[in-house]
Design a protein around this motif. Structure first.
Motif, PDB file in Angstrom:
ATOM      1  N   PRO A  74       0.741  -1.254   0.085  1.00  0.00           N
ATOM      2  CA  PRO A  74       0.022   0.049   0.088  1.00  0.00           C
ATOM      3  C   PRO A  74       0.963   1.387  -0.188  1.00  0.00           C
ATOM      4  O   PRO A  74       0.674   2.036  -0.720  1.00  0.00           O
ATOM      5  CB  PRO A  74      -0.953  -0.224   1.452  1.00  0.00           C
ATOM      6  N   VAL A  75       1.888   1.459   0.864  1.00  0.00           N
ATOM      7  CA  VAL A  75       2.358   2.964   0.977  1.00  0.00           C
ATOM      8  C   VAL A  75       3.290   2.953  -0.146  1.00  0.00           C
ATOM      9  O   VAL A  75       3.354   3.868  -0.730  1.00  0.00           O
ATOM     10  CB  VAL A  75       3.127   2.747   2.286  1.00  0.00           C
ATOM     11  N   PHE A  76       4.239   1.960  -0.492  1.00  0.00           N
ATOM     12  CA  PHE A  76       5.192   1.789  -1.581  1.00  0.00           C
ATOM     13  C   PHE A  76       4.411   1.998  -2.987  1.00  0.00           C
ATOM     14  O   PHE A  76       5.004   2.624  -4.032  1.00  0.00           O
ATOM     15  CB  PHE A  76       6.237   0.899  -1.675  1.00  0.00           C
ATOM     16  N   HIS A  78       1.637   3.236  -3.754  1.00  0.00           N
ATOM     17  CA  HIS A  78       1.166   4.903  -4.031  1.00  0.00           C
ATOM     18  C   HIS A  78       2.229   5.586  -4.065  1.00  0.00           C
ATOM     19  O   HIS A  78       2.219   6.606  -5.163  1.00  0.00           O
ATOM     20  CB  HIS A  78       0.404   5.504  -2.682  1.00  0.00           C
ATOM     21  N   LEU A  79       3.225   5.680  -3.558  1.00  0.00           N
ATOM     22  CA  LEU A  79       4.415   6.461  -3.840  1.00  0.00           C
ATOM     23  C   LEU A  79       4.976   6.104  -5.351  1.00  0.00           C
ATOM     24  O   LEU A  79       5.351   6.997  -6.088  1.00  0.00           O
ATOM     25  CB  LEU A  79       5.490   6.107  -2.492  1.00  0.00           C
TER      26      LEU A  79
END
Length: 97
Positions: A74-76, A78-79
């Protein structure tokens, strides 16, 4: 893609060796998260540089496979999608008439 991460790790390791030649267990446990986060940031920098260099030679659809493909964290994810959109200039606000 790994060059900025490895160069950062080597530079930090040499500096820490001069700063603390024989670290104890507590010092190693304190600097371990710094080393891991430096490696992750270095890999993101390397991926951005690689994307900026390769977008001249490779079609956008092929590069999208690497930056927008699965499996997704999820975090990476989106990044990575923001880095991909930024490199192709897709993050500009759309003008409506």
């Amino acid at each position: 893609m790994f060059f900025p991460a490895v160069a950062g790790e080597v530079a930090l390791g040499r500096w820490l060796t001069q700063f603390m030649p024989h670290p104890g267990v507590v010092a190693m446990l304190c600097f371990a998260p710094v080393m891991v986060s430096l490696f992750i940031i270095g890999m993101l920098m390397g991926a951005t540089i690689w994307l900026l260099l390769m977008k001249r030679f490779v079609h956008q659809n092929i590069l999208a496979t690497f930056f927008l493909g699965s499996p997704r964290v999820p975090v990476f994810s989106h990044l990575c999608s923001k880095i991909f959109a930024w490199s192709y200039g897709q993050n500009r606000p759309k003008t409506e008439l």
